[in-house]
Design a protein around this motif. Structure first.
Motif, PDB file in Angstrom:
ATOM      1  N   VAL A  88     -25.471  19.496  17.343  1.00  0.00           N
ATOM      2  CA  VAL A  88     -26.071  20.811  17.615  1.00  0.00           C
ATOM      3  C   VAL A  88     -27.541  20.659  18.003  1.00  0.00           C
ATOM      4  N   GLY A  89     -28.282  19.883  17.215  1.00  0.00           N
ATOM      5  CA  GLY A  89     -29.698  19.706  17.487  1.00  0.00           C
ATOM      6  C   GLY A  89     -29.965  19.014  18.807  1.00  0.00           C
ATOM      7  N   LEU A  90     -29.240  17.940  19.080  1.00  0.00           N
ATOM      8  CA  LEU A  90     -29.468  17.176  20.304  1.00  0.00           C
ATOM      9  C   LEU A  90     -29.081  17.966  21.549  1.00  0.00           C
ATOM     10  N   VAL A  91     -27.898  18.581  21.516  1.00  0.00           N
ATOM     11  CA  VAL A  91     -27.434  19.317  22.693  1.00  0.00           C
ATOM     12  C   VAL A  91     -28.364  20.486  23.000  1.00  0.00           C
ATOM     13  N   TYR A  92     -28.731  21.233  21.965  1.00  0.00           N
ATOM     14  CA  TYR A  92     -29.589  22.397  22.213  1.00  0.00           C
ATOM     15  C   TYR A  92     -30.966  21.971  22.727  1.00  0.00           C
ATOM     16  N   ASN A  93     -31.588  21.021  22.055  1.00  0.00           N
ATOM     17  CA  ASN A  93     -32.968  20.680  22.375  1.00  0.00           C
ATOM     18  C   ASN A  93     -33.123  19.813  23.626  1.00  0.00           C
ATOM     19  N   THR A  94     -32.008  19.273  24.125  1.00  0.00           N
ATOM     20  CA  THR A  94     -32.096  18.487  25.361  1.00  0.00           C
ATOM     21  C   THR A  94     -31.509  19.206  26.562  1.00  0.00           C
ATOM     22  N   LEU A  95     -30.533  20.115  26.327  1.00  0.00           N
ATOM     23  CA  LEU A  95     -29.841  20.744  27.447  1.00  0.00           C
ATOM     24  C   LEU A  95     -29.974  22.267  27.508  1.00  0.00           C
ATOM     25  N   LEU A  96     -30.096  22.917  26.356  1.00  0.00           N
ATOM     26  CA  LEU A  96     -29.998  24.371  26.343  1.00  0.00           C
ATOM     27  C   LEU A  96     -31.294  25.095  26.033  1.00  0.00           C
ATOM     28  N   VAL A  97     -32.296  24.415  25.482  1.00  0.00           N
ATOM     29  CA  VAL A  97     -33.534  25.092  25.102  1.00  0.00           C
ATOM     30  C   VAL A  97     -34.163  25.772  26.311  1.00  0.00           C
ATOM     31  N   GLY A  98     -34.546  27.031  26.105  1.00  0.00           N
ATOM     32  CA  GLY A  98     -35.181  27.789  27.180  1.00  0.00           C
ATOM     33  C   GLY A  98     -34.220  28.564  28.039  1.00  0.00           C
ATOM     34  N   LEU A  99     -32.910  28.307  27.916  1.00  0.00           N
ATOM     35  CA  LEU A  99     -31.931  29.024  28.714  1.00  0.00           C
ATOM     36  C   LEU A  99     -31.580  30.357  28.066  1.00  0.00           C
ATOM     37  N   ALA A 100     -31.108  31.292  28.874  1.00  0.00           N
ATOM     38  CA  ALA A 100     -30.736  32.602  28.366  1.00  0.00           C
ATOM     39  C   ALA A 100     -29.509  32.500  27.470  1.00  0.00           C
ATOM     40  N   GLY A 101     -29.396  33.476  26.541  1.00  0.00           N
ATOM     41  CA  GLY A 101     -28.258  33.495  25.621  1.00  0.00           C
ATOM     42  C   GLY A 101     -28.559  32.761  24.335  1.00  0.00           C
ATOM     43  N   GLY A 102     -27.543  32.645  23.468  1.00  0.00           N
ATOM     44  CA  GLY A 102     -27.729  31.945  22.211  1.00  0.00           C
ATOM     45  C   GLY A 102     -28.351  32.840  21.151  1.00  0.00           C
ATOM     46  N   VAL A 103     -28.992  32.225  20.174  1.00  0.00           N
ATOM     47  CA  VAL A 103     -29.612  32.948  19.064  1.00  0.00           C
ATOM     48  C   VAL A 103     -30.908  33.581  19.546  1.00  0.00           C
ATOM     49  N   GLU A 104     -30.988  34.916  19.470  1.00  0.00           N
ATOM     50  CA  GLU A 104     -32.123  35.619  20.047  1.00  0.00           C
ATOM     51  C   GLU A 104     -33.308  35.757  19.102  1.00  0.00           C
ATOM     52  N   LEU A 105     -33.103  35.687  17.802  1.00  0.00           N
ATOM     53  CA  LEU A 105     -34.229  35.730  16.867  1.00  0.00           C
ATOM     54  C   LEU A 105     -34.925  34.377  16.885  1.00  0.00           C
ATOM     55  N   PRO A 106     -36.180  34.310  17.305  1.00  0.00           N
ATOM     56  CA  PRO A 106     -36.858  33.007  17.448  1.00  0.00           C
ATOM     57  C   PRO A 106     -36.857  32.170  16.179  1.00  0.00           C
ATOM     58  N   TRP A 107     -37.162  32.792  15.029  1.00  0.00           N
ATOM     59  CA  TRP A 107     -37.237  32.010  13.794  1.00  0.00           C
ATOM     60  C   TRP A 107     -35.856  31.510  13.381  1.00  0.00           C
ATOM     61  N   ALA A 108     -34.827  32.360  13.553  1.00  0.00           N
ATOM     62  CA  ALA A 108     -33.468  31.957  13.210  1.00  0.00           C
ATOM     63  C   ALA A 108     -32.980  30.864  14.152  1.00  0.00           C
ATOM     64  N   ASN A 109     -33.331  30.987  15.416  1.00  0.00           N
ATOM     65  CA  ASN A 109     -32.969  29.969  16.396  1.00  0.00           C
ATOM     66  C   ASN A 109     -33.564  28.621  16.007  1.00  0.00           C
ATOM     67  N   THR A 110     -34.813  28.634  15.554  1.00  0.00           N
ATOM     68  CA  THR A 110     -35.475  27.396  15.134  1.00  0.00           C
ATOM     69  C   THR A 110     -34.796  26.801  13.907  1.00  0.00           C
ATOM     70  N   VAL A 111     -34.421  27.661  12.974  1.00  0.00           N
ATOM     71  CA  VAL A 111     -33.750  27.186  11.759  1.00  0.00           C
ATOM     72  C   VAL A 111     -32.424  26.530  12.106  1.00  0.00           C
TER      73      VAL A 111
END
Length: 214
Positions: A88-111
């Motif tokens: 989860v961490g690798l895929v999100y932070n290398t491929l999906l970070v900054g893209l639309a969709g996903g967890v919309e609450l910034p703090w929850a997204n970071t957690v």
């Protein structure tokens, strides 16, 4: 370095609780803005993996707090969920970070995508309350991802909902099969790393005797 069992348990329960709060806050935030299907919300690999890892970590924390032996099946479950959190961490932070969709609450997204994956990895690597895992059990890390993929494919072929576009049967089953195999390889690779770390001598030891019961 030695830490008392209550301190280890408190860290784990705190991490698990923060993750549950992040998931709940995301669900409630989404539900407050639009009608949401719980089966869709909880159908995402990120959400399920975070909940499974939180459950495994919390169960281990309770046993540590009580000074009881941690069953081998729970150690294996924690290893598997740690592998999922690495994915989860690798895929999100290398491929999906900054893209639309996903967890919309910034703090929850970071957690869910950074804090908890990093914590799970560090806890597994640094705290000495698990024995080395035998390589013959590595297959177990695939049980949940295979079931998840099967449910997703069935839903995609019936009601048309898929959590990620690359798993949509409408794109062609050849493409879907490629991504399913890619998911399997990624999970097994992460699992192999977790199993390998179980053979590295941890630097944090629990002050009270907590051993794995095979």
């Amino acid at each position: 370095m030695r830490l008392p069992a209550p301190s280890i348990a408190a860290l784990r329960l705190g991490a698990a609780a923060l993750t549950l709060i992040a998931v709940a806050a995301t669900f409630l935030s989404t539900a407050s803005r639009a009608t949401i299907n719980p089966f869709n919300f909880f159908g995402f690999f990120t959400i399920q993996s975070n909940l499974l890892a939180a459950a495994a970590l919390a169960a281990t924390a309770v046993l540590v707090l009580l000074g009881r032996a941690v069953p081998a099946w729970l150690v294996l479950a924690r290893a598997a969920t740690t592998a999922y959190m690495i994915v989860v961490g690798l895929v999100y932070n290398t491929l999906l970070v900054g893209l639309a969709g996903g967890v919309e609450l910034p703090w929850a997204n970071t957690v869910l995508h950074v804090v908890f994956p990093v914590y799970c990895l560090l806890d597994w690597a640094l705290v000495a309350d698990r024995d080395p895992l035998p390589w013959r059990r590595l297959w177990a890390v695939l049980v949940y991802p295979v079931l998840w993929c099967a449910v997703v494919l069935v839903r995609g072929a019936t009601d048309g909902w898929v959590p990620y576009p690359f798993l949509n049967p409408a794109t062609g089953y050849g493409s879907v099969l490629f991504y399913v195999l890619l998911i399997a390889v990624t999970v097994v690779t992460a699992g192999a790393g977790v199993f390998g770390l179980s053979r590295v001598r941890p630097i944090v030891r629990v002050s009270e005797s907590v051993r794995t019961r095979g």
